[in-house]
Design a protein around this motif. Structure first.
Motif, PDB file in Angstrom:
ATOM      1  N   VAL A   1       0.849  -1.213   0.000  1.00 36.42           N
ATOM      2  CA  VAL A   1       0.000   0.000   0.000  1.00 36.42           C
ATOM      3  C   VAL A   1       0.872   1.245   0.000  1.00 36.42           C
ATOM      4  O   VAL A   1       1.789   1.366   0.816  1.00 36.42           O
ATOM      5  N   ASP A   2       0.605   2.167  -0.911  1.00 39.93           N
ATOM      6  CA  ASP A   2       1.403   3.384  -0.830  1.00 39.93           C
ATOM      7  C   ASP A   2       0.763   4.361   0.156  1.00 39.93           C
ATOM      8  O   ASP A   2      -0.415   4.259   0.494  1.00 39.93           O
ATOM      9  N   GLU A   3       1.577   5.266   0.610  1.00 40.02           N
ATOM     10  CA  GLU A   3       1.186   6.122   1.722  1.00 40.02           C
ATOM     11  C   GLU A   3      -0.021   6.982   1.381  1.00 40.02           C
ATOM     12  O   GLU A   3      -0.914   7.208   2.212  1.00 40.02           O
ATOM     13  N   ALA A   4      -0.081   7.452   0.145  1.00 40.56           N
ATOM     14  CA  ALA A   4      -1.201   8.306  -0.272  1.00 40.56           C
ATOM     15  C   ALA A   4      -2.518   7.545  -0.195  1.00 40.56           C
ATOM     16  O   ALA A   4      -3.533   8.065   0.269  1.00 40.56           O
ATOM     17  N   GLU A   5      -2.497   6.271  -0.652  1.00 42.70           N
ATOM     18  CA  GLU A   5      -3.712   5.448  -0.586  1.00 42.70           C
ATOM     19  C   GLU A   5      -4.147   5.232   0.849  1.00 42.70           C
ATOM     20  O   GLU A   5      -5.329   5.268   1.184  1.00 42.70           O
ATOM     21  N   TRP A   6      -3.163   4.943   1.708  1.00 41.65           N
ATOM     22  CA  TRP A   6      -3.431   4.738   3.150  1.00 41.65           C
ATOM     23  C   TRP A   6      -4.099   5.981   3.739  1.00 41.65           C
ATOM     24  O   TRP A   6      -5.132   5.905   4.394  1.00 41.65           O
ATOM     25  N   ARG A   7      -3.492   7.147   3.482  1.00 38.92           N
ATOM     26  CA  ARG A   7      -4.026   8.394   4.037  1.00 38.92           C
ATOM     27  C   ARG A   7      -5.435   8.665   3.490  1.00 38.92           C
ATOM     28  O   ARG A   7      -6.312   9.127   4.212  1.00 38.92           O
ATOM     29  N   HIS A   8      -5.624   8.377   2.208  1.00 37.66           N
ATOM     30  CA  HIS A   8      -6.924   8.648   1.601  1.00 37.66           C
ATOM     31  C   HIS A   8      -8.012   7.796   2.260  1.00 37.66           C
ATOM     32  O   HIS A   8      -9.118   8.282   2.545  1.00 37.66           O
ATOM     33  N   SER A   9      -7.703   6.535   2.521  1.00 37.12           N
ATOM     34  CA  SER A   9      -8.686   5.669   3.176  1.00 37.12           C
ATOM     35  C   SER A   9      -9.037   6.225   4.566  1.00 37.12           C
ATOM     36  O   SER A   9     -10.209   6.264   4.955  1.00 37.12           O
ATOM     37  N   LEU A  10      -8.024   6.634   5.309  1.00 32.79           N
ATOM     38  CA  LEU A  10      -8.294   7.189   6.639  1.00 32.79           C
ATOM     39  C   LEU A  10      -9.099   8.492   6.532  1.00 32.79           C
ATOM     40  O   LEU A  10      -9.992   8.740   7.342  1.00 32.79           O
ATOM     41  N   GLU A  11      -8.797   9.296   5.527  1.00 35.34           N
ATOM     42  CA  GLU A  11      -9.529  10.559   5.321  1.00 35.34           C
ATOM     43  C   GLU A  11     -11.024  10.290   5.098  1.00 35.34           C
ATOM     44  O   GLU A  11     -11.878  10.888   5.739  1.00 35.34           O
ATOM     45  N   VAL A  12     -11.296   9.380   4.141  1.00 38.10           N
ATOM     46  CA  VAL A  12     -12.689   9.119   3.760  1.00 38.10           C
ATOM     47  C   VAL A  12     -13.413   8.312   4.829  1.00 38.10           C
ATOM     48  O   VAL A  12     -14.529   8.652   5.233  1.00 38.10           O
ATOM     49  N   ASN A  13     -12.779   7.219   5.283  1.00 40.05           N
ATOM     50  CA  ASN A  13     -13.472   6.260   6.142  1.00 40.05           C
ATOM     51  C   ASN A  13     -13.465   6.644   7.621  1.00 40.05           C
ATOM     52  O   ASN A  13     -14.204   6.073   8.404  1.00 40.05           O
ATOM     53  N   LEU A  14     -12.640   7.614   7.991  1.00 36.40           N
ATOM     54  CA  LEU A  14     -12.562   7.964   9.412  1.00 36.40           C
ATOM     55  C   LEU A  14     -12.602   9.479   9.661  1.00 36.40           C
ATOM     56  O   LEU A  14     -13.498   9.989  10.329  1.00 36.40           O
TER      57      LEU A  14
ATOM     58  N   ALA B   1      -6.600 -10.147   5.994  1.00 32.82           N
ATOM     59  CA  ALA B   1      -5.287  -9.818   5.432  1.00 32.82           C
ATOM     60  C   ALA B   1      -5.486  -9.144   4.085  1.00 32.82           C
ATOM     61  O   ALA B   1      -6.437  -9.470   3.365  1.00 32.82           O
ATOM     62  N   GLY B   2      -4.651  -8.179   3.761  1.00 33.65           N
ATOM     63  CA  GLY B   2      -4.771  -7.488   2.479  1.00 33.65           C
ATOM     64  C   GLY B   2      -5.890  -6.465   2.465  1.00 33.65           C
ATOM     65  O   GLY B   2      -6.238  -5.920   1.429  1.00 33.65           O
ATOM     66  N   PHE B   3      -6.488  -6.186   3.616  1.00 32.15           N
ATOM     67  CA  PHE B   3      -7.618  -5.246   3.685  1.00 32.15           C
ATOM     68  C   PHE B   3      -7.323  -4.162   4.738  1.00 32.15           C
ATOM     69  O   PHE B   3      -8.216  -3.604   5.344  1.00 32.15           O
ATOM     70  N   GLY B   4      -6.009  -3.905   4.919  1.00 30.41           N
ATOM     71  CA  GLY B   4      -5.552  -3.043   6.016  1.00 30.41           C
ATOM     72  C   GLY B   4      -6.064  -1.620   6.010  1.00 30.41           C
ATOM     73  O   GLY B   4      -6.634  -1.154   7.005  1.00 30.41           O
ATOM     74  N   PRO B   5      -5.920  -0.874   4.908  1.00 28.96           N
ATOM     75  CA  PRO B   5      -6.306   0.548   4.930  1.00 28.96           C
ATOM     76  C   PRO B   5      -7.779   0.726   5.303  1.00 28.96           C
ATOM     77  O   PRO B   5      -8.140   1.670   5.995  1.00 28.96           O
ATOM     78  N   TYR B   6      -8.623  -0.217   4.882  1.00 27.71           N
ATOM     79  CA  TYR B   6     -10.063  -0.153   5.169  1.00 27.71           C
ATOM     80  C   TYR B   6     -10.324  -0.567   6.611  1.00 27.71           C
ATOM     81  O   TYR B   6     -10.989   0.134   7.377  1.00 27.71           O
ATOM     82  N   SER B   7      -9.757  -1.719   7.011  1.00 33.59           N
ATOM     83  CA  SER B   7     -10.060  -2.289   8.318  1.00 33.59           C
ATOM     84  C   SER B   7      -9.569  -1.399   9.453  1.00 33.59           C
ATOM     85  O   SER B   7     -10.237  -1.258  10.482  1.00 33.59           O
ATOM     86  N   VAL B   8      -8.416  -0.782   9.270  1.00 32.89           N
ATOM     87  CA  VAL B   8      -7.881   0.109  10.318  1.00 32.89           C
ATOM     88  C   VAL B   8      -8.799   1.321  10.487  1.00 32.89           C
ATOM     89  O   VAL B   8      -9.136   1.719  11.602  1.00 32.89           O
ATOM     90  N   ALA B   9      -9.238   1.883   9.373  1.00 32.30           N
ATOM     91  CA  ALA B   9     -10.145   3.047   9.449  1.00 32.30           C
ATOM     92  C   ALA B   9     -11.459   2.654  10.121  1.00 32.30           C
ATOM     93  O   ALA B   9     -11.980   3.393  10.961  1.00 32.30           O
ATOM     94  N   LYS B  10     -12.002   1.480   9.773  1.00 34.85           N
ATOM     95  CA  LYS B  10     -13.282   1.054  10.347  1.00 34.85           C
ATOM     96  C   LYS B  10     -13.142   0.775  11.846  1.00 34.85           C
ATOM     97  O   LYS B  10     -14.066   1.029  12.629  1.00 34.85           O
ATOM     98  N   ALA B  11     -11.988   0.241  12.259  1.00 38.72           N
ATOM     99  CA  ALA B  11     -11.736   0.031  13.686  1.00 38.72           C
ATOM    100  C   ALA B  11     -11.679   1.382  14.391  1.00 38.72           C
ATOM    101  O   ALA B  11     -12.210   1.555  15.495  1.00 38.72           O
ATOM    102  N   GLY B  12     -11.050   2.358  13.730  1.00 39.10           N
ATOM    103  CA  GLY B  12     -10.992   3.709  14.293  1.00 39.10           C
ATOM    104  C   GLY B  12     -12.381   4.309  14.433  1.00 39.10           C
ATOM    105  O   GLY B  12     -12.670   5.030  15.397  1.00 39.10           O
TER     106      GLY B  12
END
Ligand SMILES: [Zn+2]
Length: 656
Positions: free
Chosen positions: A492-505, A541-552
């Motif tokens: 996962v690149d950092e921009a994708e990670w941040r974007h998921s957290l932005e939208v989902n959290l 597994a492989g669903f990190g950017p989404y799952s972390v945001a949803k846990a948050g």
């Protein structure tokens, strides 16, 4: 004077009566919302084939704007005539008598002014509550005002509550051209449909000319819309919603009336029966900068005193809350269990306030009914019967809910379900096209839509403002907007990670923060519902950017519950799993990825998810909507900080 009007169309006399009635209904300066009535006396054949005169008169509860032939009751005219000899007749006796005169047994209940129409000899009779006529009818001396404005051949009947007594009074004036009913309206008649209709137009135009010549220029009544101070609206709505939630309508076009130095006088004069029935004894005047609670309480105390003084013993008091308010620098505001009712009250009040101002400007004063007469009208069972045609309030009547991610899937199902339960909605999504489709599925006038990216604070701000502007506040938010974001951590690149957290959290945090002050100012509690995921507790597994945001998001909800409790703000989570129908989350790419991860064919993915749950059944959007509705409603009033699963039963995702 109106000349050259075309003849009123229609094949039968009844058709022409319908057409004539609709001409009245189309003009809000003549009648509003079920007010006024019309009739014709028509030769018809009875069941034995004999020709007999029938009075066709508007049924109670119908509206002249939309009236149809079936809304007119028919009564045998020769059956009505013996009543002219009576001296008194109670409302109950009158209703019982009229029901025995009906041509069709299943006809609507005929207007309470049936006898007035029946006793007048003319073939066609019309009765309206025209603003300009009401302005004359409330002058300090209505008889002098009518004579001066309309001429000597127009009679003025003293105020008598409609029914048998008023019919007797008006019959005495049958030799004049028309009758103005003091504090009430106008009755015209004629031997043709045109004659009666045109006489109404002629007299109303004359009344307007007279009022304008005497210093009044207010007969441009048109509702406006526009923003009012948000904090004030939220406070006012909260104060008015303690018994049950209400929405507000705002009409800036009444700013001029609200700004008059004699606004208290305008607010205290009720110039039509419709106002007394649907709004009550007076409009409240509220200073937006003053103590809202104290001002509403003072109004309630006045109302209680009026009811205590005037009520027939044992009559339960209706709500003492003001239904319509004039607010200097803001305009008119009305409250109601739904936007339609608030709008109706707002429009009715706009006409009443305008007519009252015209009376004051043209005559320098007014006359009015005694509080006893007003109470007698406001609590009159025969008129209240009109209001029983409204459907009973739905579970979420008066409740305002924001739903994000409403263009498809769960968000759309939730929005449709909440609207079905009576909620008013502000929906948002990045996908403008899908959002418009959802909006089209919702009842007209009960939803506003804001398209845009909720990671943009301006969009979040606009969504909350839109809800407050449209309905006066917010009661619940369904935080549903989200995107799927996959990939192993190493990839996962950092921009994708941040974007998921932005939208989902983070966007949900921003909206929580923005709406919070509205909820506090209202002070009536609220419900925040965060749509997380089974992944919050059982990530893949492989669903990190989404799952972390949803846990948050689950943690965000718990913090909101902790901080909101003292304000009555509840915060809960719904954890769905594997909802495929209508979902934008499940792109072809994601399907392939998850199918590969679970070692099944793409075509078997939905069945795979369904089977792996304890209940072995697929989870649908409406299942989630059911859970959301429970958490939004007061049925869950003692539930906060809770996670409700809607996943068919996934042991690994049991909340803990
Ligand atoms: Zn009337």
């Amino acid at each position: 004077m109106p000349t050259g009007l075309p003849p009123i169309p229609g094949e039968t006399e009844l058709d022409r009566l319908v057409a004539r009635s609709r001409l009245f209904g189309a003009d809000p300066t003549l009648v509003l919302f079920g007010g006024g009535n019309t009739s014709s006396k028509i030769l018809e054949r009875d069941h034995l084939g004999n020709e007999r005169w029938v009075l066709r008169i508007k049924g109670t509860g119908s509206d002249l704007r939309t009236i149809e032939a079936r809304h007119f009751a028919g009564l045998w005219l020769d059956d009505l005539q013996p009543l002219r000899e009576r001296d008194t007749l109670t409302d109950e006796e009158m209703l019982a008598y009229l029901s025995r005169c009906l041509v069709e047994a299943d006809a609507p209940r005929p207007s309470i002014e049936t006898l007035l129409h029946g006793f007048l000899p003319a073939l066609h009779v019309d009765h309206v509550h025209a603003d300009a006529i009401c302005a004359l009818a409330n002058a300090p001396d209505p008889i002098a005002a009518v004579r001066e404005a309309l001429g000597d051949d127009i009679a003025v009947a003293p105020y008598v509550r409609p029914g048998f007594a008023l019919a007797k009074v008006v019959t005495e004036f049958a030799d004049s051209r028309a009758v103005v009913l003091a504090h009430h309206g106008l009755v015209t008649w004629g031997d043709t449909h045109e004659e009666s209709y045109r006489l109404t137009l002629e007299l109303v135009a004359k009344a307007q000319d007279y009022l304008e010549a005497h210093g009044s220029d207010i007969f441009e009544v048109a509702l406006g819309s526009g923003p009012a101070p948000e904090q004030f609206l939220a406070q006012l709505r909260g104060r008015l919603s303690r018994e049950r939630r209400q929405v507000l309508g705002v009409d800036p076009s009444q700013r001029a009336v609200a700004g008059r130095s004699d606004v208290d006088v305008v607010a205290a004069v009720r110039s039509t029966p419709d106002h007394m029935l649907r709004i009550g004894p007076r409009t409240a005047v509220i200073d937006a900068d003053g103590d809202i609670d104290a001002q509403v309480t003072a109004y309630e105390e006045d109302y209680r005193a009026y009811h205590d003084a005037e009520a027939v013993e044992g009559t339960p008091m209706q709500s003492a809350l003001p239904k319509v308010m004039l607010v200097p620098n803001v305009g008119g505001i009305a409250a109601g269990p739904d936007a339609g009712t608030a709008r109706l009250r707002l429009e009715l009040a706009a006409h009443t306030h305008a007519a009252t101002a015209a009376t004051l400007d043209s005559f320098g004063g007014s006359s009015w009914l005694t509080p006893a007469q007003v109470w007698e009208f406001e609590y009159w069972p025969l008129e209240l019967y009109k209001l029983t045609f409204a459907p009973p309030p739905a579970e979420l009547a008066g409740t305002v809910v924001l739903v994000t991610g409403a263009a498809s899937g769960i968000g759309r199902d939730v929005a449709v379900d909440l609207a079905r339960r009576g909620a008013h909605l502000a929906i948002a999504d990045l996908n403008a096209e899908g959002l418009a489709e959802t909006l089209a599925l919702l009842p007209p006038g009960r939803a506003v839509a804001v398209d845009g990216d909720l990671t943009d604070r301006v969009v979040v701000d606009g969504l909350v403002s839109a809800a407050v502007e449209a309905w006066g506040g917010v009661d619940a938010v369904v935080f549903n907007a989200g995107i799927a974001a996959t990939g192993n951590l190493v990839d996962v690149d950092e921009a994708e990670w941040r974007h998921s957290l932005e939208v989902n959290l983070t966007s949900h945090f921003t909206l929580t923060k923005r709406v919070w002050s509205i909820l506090e100012h209202q002070g009536i509690g609220a419900s925040l519902v965060y749509i997380s995921s089974k992944n919050a507790f059982a990530p893949g597994a492989g669903f990190g950017p989404y799952s972390v945001a949803k846990a948050g998001l689950v943690q965000l909800a718990k913090i909101a519950a902790l901080e909101g409790g003292k304000h009555g703000i509840r915060a809960n989570v719904v954890n769905p799993d594997a909802i495929f129908a209508g979902s934008k989350l499940w792109s072809d790419e994601l399907r392939k990825e998850r199918a590969d991860a679970h070692g099944v064919a793409i075509s078997e993915l939905e069945a795979f998810y369904a089977k792996r749950s304890l209940l072995g059944r697929a989870v649908t959007g409406p299942d989630v909507a059911e859970a959301v509705a429970f958490l939004v409603s007061d049925r869950s009033r003692t539930t906060t900080g809770c996670v409700l699963t809607v996943d068919g039963g996934v042991p690994a995702a049991f909340p803990r």
